[in-house]
Design a protein around this motif. Structure first.
Motif, mmCIF file in Angstrom:
data_model
loop_
_atom_site.group_PDB
_atom_site.id
_atom_site.type_symbol
_atom_site.label_atom_id
_atom_site.label_comp_id
_atom_site.label_asym_id
_atom_site.label_seq_id
_atom_site.Cartn_x
_atom_site.Cartn_y
_atom_site.Cartn_z
ATOM 1 N N TYR A 53 0.796 -1.224 0.000
ATOM 2 C CA TYR A 53 0.000 0.000 0.000
ATOM 3 C C TYR A 53 0.828 1.273 0.000
ATOM 4 C CZ TYR A 53 0.931 -0.262 5.033
ATOM 5 O OH TYR A 53 1.541 -0.365 6.248
ATOM 6 N N GLY A 54 2.120 1.162 0.050
ATOM 7 C CA GLY A 54 2.944 2.351 -0.092
ATOM 8 C C GLY A 54 3.327 2.987 1.232
ATOM 9 N N LEU A 55 4.410 3.721 1.190
ATOM 10 C CA LEU A 55 4.921 4.412 2.368
ATOM 11 C C LEU A 55 3.991 5.554 2.744
ATOM 12 C CD1 LEU A 55 7.357 4.677 4.316
ATOM 13 C CD2 LEU A 55 8.319 6.309 2.692
ATOM 14 N N GLY A 56 3.748 5.726 4.036
ATOM 15 C CA GLY A 56 2.952 6.851 4.493
ATOM 16 C C GLY A 56 1.468 6.579 4.565
ATOM 17 N N THR A 57 1.012 5.434 4.073
ATOM 18 C CA THR A 57 -0.408 5.112 4.108
ATOM 19 C C THR A 57 -0.703 4.294 5.354
ATOM 20 O OG1 THR A 57 -0.508 5.078 1.700
ATOM 21 C CG2 THR A 57 -2.310 4.038 2.881
ATOM 22 N N ASP A 58 -1.597 4.796 6.196
ATOM 23 C CA ASP A 58 -1.954 4.095 7.425
ATOM 24 C C ASP A 58 -3.222 3.273 7.263
ATOM 25 O OD1 ASP A 58 0.165 5.142 9.119
ATOM 26 O OD2 ASP A 58 -0.842 7.062 8.929
ATOM 27 N N MET A 59 -4.081 3.666 6.331
ATOM 28 C CA MET A 59 -5.320 2.916 6.100
ATOM 29 C C MET A 59 -5.883 3.315 4.748
ATOM 30 S SD MET A 59 -7.941 4.933 8.653
ATOM 31 C CE MET A 59 -6.812 4.764 10.041
ATOM 32 N N THR A 60 -6.798 2.502 4.253
ATOM 33 C CA THR A 60 -7.480 2.832 3.010
ATOM 34 C C THR A 60 -8.981 2.723 3.217
ATOM 35 O OG1 THR A 60 -7.373 0.548 2.236
ATOM 36 C CG2 THR A 60 -5.598 2.019 1.532
#
Length: 474
Positions: A53-60
């Motif tokens: 989900y990539g760096l810096g992403t905590d939730m979607t």
């Protein structure tokens, strides 16, 4: 007087002090190694999750799954239509079908709503697409010479048919105004550049390195998606695992190609405080209905393989083993200190006869035990650092198997672009980082061990009477 006597007694009883310090050191060293390995497990798991989900992403945030309506063909198999062409035998025909991949869409306004929730630092939308390209040709059948029937009737047509090739690839529409969040951050731009913030509707693309090699693409080349040409401005290399998509294009272009104006499939969220992820998740679910919120913790539950097994061992077996060894070390140190006090009955009895109060004798014993504990702490930290360095030097490779999280999230995990397979294996190297918190914990354990041992010895010393010195002959 206190420190002079303390130094003399420790020097005179070096062997006993070394035994107590060594016992504490082993327990402290084990705690350091287990803590550092556990931290390494978290880092390794973080690399695995970052690849999804990539760096810096905590939730979607994605749209909650809904049962398909009867007769709704949108979620069915793609349909392709070809026009009949005069003299078209052998003429190549081609068509693309651009479909939203794996999810129901959300309105772009949802991105704004999510960004306004308390605890959210940033939110961007993304549109995940799957492109199916069909190209080939029809060949007209022919009647072999001499097979015409009487009265002008025709014979049986032979030959002819169709030869079509089907290719599919993934495209991710990314918000070029905020590239700090989202799947593209899980890759490094090895050649060329990434998107510029002004290229919101530009016909430019970043291509995954593996896909570029497969299709023999290079910087400056163009790729055609449903009749629209995009110039390749960058080639991205995944930091670990597979890429989020084969091609990345500006979000507005992805919306236009798929006929999904002002729509997104995923909202990528960054929170202000990592300790509040669960609270932010609850807030979003409560205030924005019809959505599914997936956090990195939810995605971590899908990680299996040797990484998951080792993580469980470090978190469970390692933790309880450390506690058991520490308790044993503290008890042994306390018993040894109390035994040493028992052998010094005449000494302490004489000191009391000379006027030492019980509190002074107790403080002397506790002081010696604390120094032994600190010595054990120094030795334990040295052993623990050596053990952690050995783990990092060896860097054993662990394998993580990533599976789907459920129907709405798809193989991509946190609502990101669906991968090309339902699961994937990622290899990560295990390290054992040492933090200041771990060192501080070790020092605290050393002092605690000394105080516990001193408490045993002090209790024994406080019970001595001057008359006991006359009953003991050393």
């Amino acid at each position: 007087m206190f420190f002079t006597y303390l130094r003399r007694e420790l020097r005179r009883r070096r062997k006993a002090a070394l035994v107590v310090a060594s016992g504490l050191a082993l327990g402290i060293a084990l705690v350091i190694v287990v803590s550092s390995v556990s931290a390494g497990m978290e880092q390794a798991q973080g690399k695995v999750l970052q690849s999804l989900y990539g760096l810096g992403t905590d939730m979607t945030v994605t749209k909650a799954a809904e049962p398909p309506e009867e007769g709704d063909a949108e979620g069915g198999r793609p349909r392709f239509q070809f026009d009949a062409k005069d003299g078209g035998s052998g003429e190549e025909q081609s068509t693309d079908r651009v479909m939203v991949q794996g999810f129901q869409t959300l309105s772009s306004s949802t991105v704004t709503k999510v960004g306004e929730q308390q605890g959210v630092a940033g939110a961007v939308g993304g549109l995940s697409l799957n492109v199916v390209k069909v190209n080939g040709q029809f060949t007209q059948g022919e009647i072999p010479p001499g097979q015409g029937g009487p009265g002008g009737s025709q014979g049986r047509v032979q030959g002819g048919g169709a030869d079509f090739e089907v290719n599919s690839y993934t495209v991710y529409g990314t918000d070029v105004t905020n590239l700090a969040i989202g799947p593209l951050t899980s890759s490094t731009i090895g050649k060329g550049r990434t998107f510029r913030s002004s290229e919101t509707d530009a016909k430019v693309a970043v291509v995954d390195e593996s896909y570029a090699k497969e299709k023999d693409l290079a910087l400056g080349d163009t790729v055609t998606i449903s009749g629209t040409k995009f110039e390749i401005v960058g080639i991205a290399t995944p930091d670990s695992g597979d890429a989020a998509a084969n091609l990345y294009i500006p979000l507005e272009q992805a919306q236009t190609l798929s006929g999904s104006k002002d729509k997104v499939t995923t909202v990528y969220v960054q929170v202000t405080d990592s300790q509040r992820i669960d609270a932010v998740k609850s807030t979003i679910q409560q205030n924005i209905s019809g959505t599914t919120v997936t956090t990195s913790a939810d995605l971590a539950d899908t990680v299996s393989g040797s990484l998951s097994t080792a993580s469980s061992l470090a978190a469970n077996v390692g933790k309880w083993l450390s506690i058991a060894v520490l308790v044993a070390a503290f008890l042994v140190a306390g018993l040894l200190t109390m035994s040493a006090v028992s052998r010094r009955v005449r000494e302490f009895g004489t000191l009391k006869a000379l006027g030492w109060k019980s509190g002074r004798v107790t403080r002397q014993v506790v002081g010696e035990a604390v120094v032994n504990g600190l010595a054990g702490g120094v030795l334990g930290i040295a052993l623990g650092l050596a053990g952690a360095y050995a783990v990092t030097a060896v860097s054993p490779t662990l394998q993580a198997q990533i599976g789907a999280t459920g129907g709405t999230a798809g193989p991509g995990g946190m609502g990101g672009p669906v991968r090309q397979s339902a699961s994937q294996a990622i290899e990560v190297a295990l390290t054992a980082p040492i933090s200041l918190t771990t060192i501080g914990t070790a020092v605290g354990l050393a002092v605690a061990g000394g105080l516990i041992a001193g408490a045993f010895g002090g209790w024994r010393a406080s019970r001595l009477r001057p008359a006991d010195a006359l009953r003991r002959v050393e």
